[in-house]
Scaffold this motif. Structure first.
Motif, short mmCIF file in Angstrom:
data_model
loop_
_atom_site.label_atom_id
_atom_site.label_comp_id
_atom_site.label_asym_id
_atom_site.label_seq_id
_atom_site.Cartn_x
_atom_site.Cartn_y
_atom_site.Cartn_z
N ASN A 34 0.85 -1.20 0.00
CA ASN A 34 0.00 0.00 0.00
C ASN A 34 0.88 1.24 0.00
OD1 ASN A 34 -1.92 2.00 0.38
ND2 ASN A 34 -2.81 1.11 2.22
N ASN A 35 0.79 2.02 -1.07
CA ASN A 35 1.60 3.24 -1.16
C ASN A 35 1.17 4.30 -0.16
OD1 ASN A 35 1.26 1.98 -4.03
ND2 ASN A 35 3.19 3.11 -4.12
N PHE A 36 -0.11 4.30 0.22
CA PHE A 36 -0.64 5.40 1.01
C PHE A 36 -1.49 4.92 2.18
CE2 PHE A 36 -0.87 6.66 -3.61
CZ PHE A 36 0.37 7.26 -3.65
N PRO A 37 -0.90 4.22 3.14
CA PRO A 37 -1.70 3.76 4.28
C PRO A 37 -2.25 4.89 5.14
CG PRO A 37 0.65 3.34 4.63
CD PRO A 37 0.49 3.75 3.20
N GLU A 38 -1.65 6.08 5.04
CA GLU A 38 -2.20 7.21 5.80
C GLU A 38 -3.54 7.67 5.22
OE1 GLU A 38 0.84 9.22 2.97
OE2 GLU A 38 0.37 7.23 3.77
N PHE A 39 -3.81 7.35 3.94
CA PHE A 39 -5.12 7.65 3.36
C PHE A 39 -6.13 6.58 3.74
CE2 PHE A 39 -2.71 9.63 -0.50
CZ PHE A 39 -2.27 10.66 0.29
N THR A 40 -5.78 5.33 3.48
CA THR A 40 -6.72 4.24 3.77
C THR A 40 -6.98 4.09 5.27
OG1 THR A 40 -4.87 2.69 3.62
CG2 THR A 40 -6.24 2.95 1.66
N GLY A 41 -5.96 4.41 6.07
CA GLY A 41 -6.14 4.33 7.52
C GLY A 41 -7.12 5.35 8.05
N ARG A 42 -7.46 6.33 7.21
CA ARG A 42 -8.43 7.35 7.61
C ARG A 42 -9.78 7.17 6.94
NH1 ARG A 42 -3.45 9.91 8.28
NH2 ARG A 42 -3.40 11.62 9.82
N VAL A 43 -9.82 6.87 5.65
CA VAL A 43 -11.09 6.94 4.93
C VAL A 43 -11.58 5.62 4.35
CG1 VAL A 43 -10.68 9.37 4.37
CG2 VAL A 43 -10.00 7.61 2.72
N CYS A 44 -10.82 4.55 4.48
CA CYS A 44 -11.28 3.26 3.95
C CYS A 44 -12.37 2.69 4.86
CB CYS A 44 -10.11 2.29 3.86
SG CYS A 44 -10.56 0.67 3.18
N PRO A 45 -13.43 2.10 4.30
CA PRO A 45 -14.48 1.49 5.13
C PRO A 45 -14.06 0.14 5.73
CG PRO A 45 -15.00 1.18 2.83
CD PRO A 45 -13.79 2.09 2.87
N ALA A 46 -12.83 -0.27 5.48
CA ALA A 46 -12.25 -1.47 6.10
C ALA A 46 -12.98 -2.75 5.75
CB ALA A 46 -12.14 -1.30 7.61
N PRO A 47 -13.05 -3.12 4.45
CA PRO A 47 -13.61 -4.43 4.11
C PRO A 47 -12.83 -5.58 4.73
CG PRO A 47 -12.52 -3.43 2.20
CD PRO A 47 -12.62 -2.38 3.25
N CYS A 48 -11.56 -5.32 5.05
CA CYS A 48 -10.73 -6.33 5.72
C CYS A 48 -11.36 -6.77 7.04
CB CYS A 48 -9.33 -5.79 5.96
SG CYS A 48 -9.29 -4.20 6.84
N GLU A 49 -11.90 -5.82 7.79
CA GLU A 49 -12.46 -6.15 9.10
C GLU A 49 -13.73 -6.98 8.97
OE1 GLU A 49 -12.76 -2.81 11.71
OE2 GLU A 49 -10.69 -2.17 11.39
N GLY A 50 -14.50 -6.74 7.91
CA GLY A 50 -15.69 -7.55 7.68
C GLY A 50 -15.36 -8.99 7.36
N SER A 51 -14.13 -9.23 6.86
CA SER A 51 -13.70 -10.58 6.49
C SER A 51 -12.76 -11.19 7.52
CB SER A 51 -13.01 -10.54 5.12
OG SER A 51 -13.90 -10.07 4.13
N CYS A 52 -12.59 -10.52 8.65
CA CYS A 52 -11.73 -11.03 9.72
C CYS A 52 -12.34 -12.28 10.33
CB CYS A 52 -11.57 -9.94 10.78
SG CYS A 52 -10.73 -10.46 12.28
N THR A 53 -11.53 -13.31 10.55
CA THR A 53 -12.04 -14.56 11.10
C THR A 53 -12.61 -14.39 12.51
OG1 THR A 53 -10.45 -15.80 9.77
CG2 THR A 53 -11.44 -16.96 11.62
N VAL A 54 -12.01 -13.50 13.30
CA VAL A 54 -12.54 -13.24 14.64
C VAL A 54 -13.98 -12.74 14.55
CG1 VAL A 54 -12.24 -11.92 16.77
CG2 VAL A 54 -10.24 -12.73 15.54
N ALA A 55 -14.29 -12.04 13.44
CA ALA A 55 -15.62 -11.44 13.29
C ALA A 55 -16.72 -12.45 13.06
CB ALA A 55 -15.60 -10.43 12.14
N ILE A 56 -16.39 -13.72 12.89
CA ILE A 56 -17.43 -14.73 12.77
C ILE A 56 -18.29 -14.76 14.03
CG2 ILE A 56 -17.89 -17.22 12.55
CD1 ILE A 56 -15.36 -17.44 10.88
N SER A 57 -17.66 -14.61 15.18
CA SER A 57 -18.40 -14.72 16.44
C SER A 57 -18.06 -13.62 17.45
CB SER A 57 -18.13 -16.08 17.09
OG SER A 57 -16.74 -16.26 17.31
N ASP A 58 -17.24 -12.66 17.06
CA ASP A 58 -16.84 -11.60 17.99
C ASP A 58 -16.54 -10.35 17.18
OD1 ASP A 58 -16.11 -10.26 20.27
OD2 ASP A 58 -14.52 -11.63 20.86
N ASP A 59 -16.11 -9.28 17.84
CA ASP A 59 -15.73 -8.06 17.14
C ASP A 59 -14.43 -8.28 16.39
OD1 ASP A 59 -17.91 -6.64 18.12
OD2 ASP A 59 -16.84 -6.06 19.94
N ALA A 60 -14.37 -7.77 15.17
CA ALA A 60 -13.18 -7.94 14.32
C ALA A 60 -11.95 -7.30 14.95
CB ALA A 60 -13.43 -7.31 12.96
#
Length: 495
Positions: free
Chosen positions: A97-123
């Motif tokens: 990622n060339n610009f994590p300072e951008f995504t760390g602020r404005v990305c809706p975080a699809p990664c967290e929706g696909s986190c394995t912990v999120a199956i049964s707990d908070d991502a």
């Protein structure tokens, strides 16, 4: 995996933010850096899954998206943060990622929706950790210019300086090409600068990265519109390759009676003028659309609509209402939206929290469709007439809106902001280059190849895929740079 039981021992802690009411009094960013011990615990919650869906970055036809489009090495840098190896975590983060300072602020975080912990707990709080890694990198002086060792002798023009254009330019410059980025606005950044309020992504954050790219050898030219100030043919003659990252900036209209009334504006005009005036004069020049003391209606339930709320609150609007044509979403996933797809659930965004803090209630009204605008004797909008609608999906997947009898309503409105999406890229440069387009009016360039119908001309980001996320734009800019490099050199070492 540094802490095998971390996801059991520690609960998710969300980023610390200033009080919603207090922060509306300024245009400063409101996320607060978290203490290192807390961040290390949050990193420990990562399970280092055998199959980390968080970083897969793919789509399922007809279903939705999964994971991080730029393929962030999330389990690796989460583990490094847990072990206190911040510089190594930054290196892994910048690898994809060339610009994590951008995504760390404005990305809706699809990664967290696909986190394995999120199956049964908070991502796992992936986005927050990403933000802290890169900000620590800047604080510690680890992020410095890294120009290429040698030049290829090839010249590339990148048209558009949004996230796709900047990512493409960064990658092409790494490959040794001489890159010139053309931007029609007076500042670099595209929607990063003028499409997102300064409270969410401060211009100084964008400028900080642009300065690094300049120091690495990239040339930026502002106030240059291709097709107007410089012809597309001149551009093609001067450069060995051209990469179009112009976005999808044609706004979708609301075509109902009274649309011509004064006081009805497209959301991007409202946001752009506000940020320009803010950056140029702290609003002293008055060259912006003011919401002060007005009944504001935002038509559209998406992120751009929320940005209009964020801005209107700070102007001092009398009231703010956001129309969403859809039903309020459930707080839990539906059967057709299982993990690891991006969760389609009810959320309350920062701007909506601010409106609730100032006006006492969530600004959203659901299942609302505008039927007409009504004006005063001077041609200014004064009210909106609406009706409730029920949305169904027909056999061909099309949305059918059915009016609900007896739900007619009249709303006072002094300022109406249309945030109902975009219809595609502007045509001028497409027509000048005689590029083929798709049925959606986007530039016809195959995903993964990015080559247009004209040899040597590539396209990436929203002008190719349609309106999308910043993180998808970065992904496409990186990939298009690789294909452009391959076209110029016969092969490419870019990822």
């Amino acid at each position: 995996m540094g802490k095998p039981t971390g996801f059991i021992e520690y609960k998710r802690e969300n980023p610390t933010k200033r009080d919603p009411f207090e922060r509306t009094k300024s245009w400063k960013e409101f996320q607060i850096l978290m203490p290192e011990p807390v961040l290390r615990q949050q990193g420990a919650r990562c399970m280092d899954c055998g199959v980390p869906f968080c970083q897969t970055g793919t789509t399922m036809d007809g279903s939705g998206e999964i994971g991080c489009p730029v393929y962030n090495l999330i389990p690796e840098w989460n583990d490094l943060v847990y072990r206190g190896k911040w510089k190594e975590a930054l290196e892994r983060l910048h690898k994809t990622n060339n610009f994590p300072e951008f995504t760390g602020r404005v990305c809706p975080a699809p990664c967290e929706g696909s986190c394995t912990v999120a199956i049964s707990d908070d991502a796992v709080s992936i986005k927050s950790i990403e933000y802290h890694i890169v900000e620590r990198g800047f604080q510690e002086g680890w992020i410095v210019p890294n120009p290429p060792m040698k030049r290829s002798g090839k010249k590339v023009a990148v048209v558009g300086s949004g996230p796709a254009g900047l990512a493409a330019a960064a990658q092409l410059n790494k490959a040794g090409h001489s890159v010139t980025v053309f931007e029609r606005e007076d500042r670099i950044g595209g929607l990063l600068t003028y499409g997102i309020p300064d409270v969410k992504l401060a211009n100084e954050v964008v400028e900080r990265r642009v300065k690094l790219l300049e120091d690495e050898g990239i040339t930026f030219k502002v106030n240059v519109e291709i097709g107007k100030d410089v012809s597309a043919s001149e551009l093609k003659d001067e450069f060995d390759s051209v990469l179009l990252c112009t976005g999808a900036t044609k706004p979708r209209n609301v075509e109902v009676e009274g649309r011509e009334l004064k006081g009805i504006h497209f959301a991007m005009d409202f946001l752009t003028e506000n940020t320009k005036s803010l950056l140029n004069s702290n609003h002293k020049d008055g060259k912006y659309i003011s919401a002060k003391d007005k009944n504001v209606i935002v038509i559209g339930g998406g992120d751009t609509g929320v940005d209009c709320i964020t801005t209107s609150v700070r102007h001092g609007a009398k009231s703010i209402t956001q129309f969403d044509i859809n039903r309020q979403k459930s707080n839990v996933r539906g059967e057709n939206n299982p993990w690891p797809l991006f969760p389609i659930v009810h959320t309350v965004e920062d701007g909506q929290k601010e409106a609730a803090a100032v006006y006492g209630t969530d600004p959203r009204s659901y299942q609302v469709s505008t039927t007409r605008f009504v004006g005063d004797d001077n041609g200014n909008v004064k009210e909106i007439h609406t009706i409730g609608v029920e949305t169904t999906i027909d056999a061909k997947g099309r949305k059918i809106r059915t009016p609900i009898p007896g739900t007619e309503k009249v709303w006072p409105a002094d300022l109406v902001l249309l945030a109902v999406g975009f219809t595609g890229p502007e045509e001028r440069i497409i027509e000048e280059l005689s590029l083929e387009t798709t049925s959606r009016s986007t530039i016809d360039a195959e995903y993964g190849k990015y080559a247009t119908s004209v040899p040597g001309v590539f396209a990436a980001g929203d002008n190719r895929r349609g309106q999308s996320l910043v993180v998808w734009a970065i992904h496409e800019g990186r990939e298009a740079a690789r294909e452009c490099d391959r076209y110029l050199m016969g092969s490419s070492n870019l990822p």
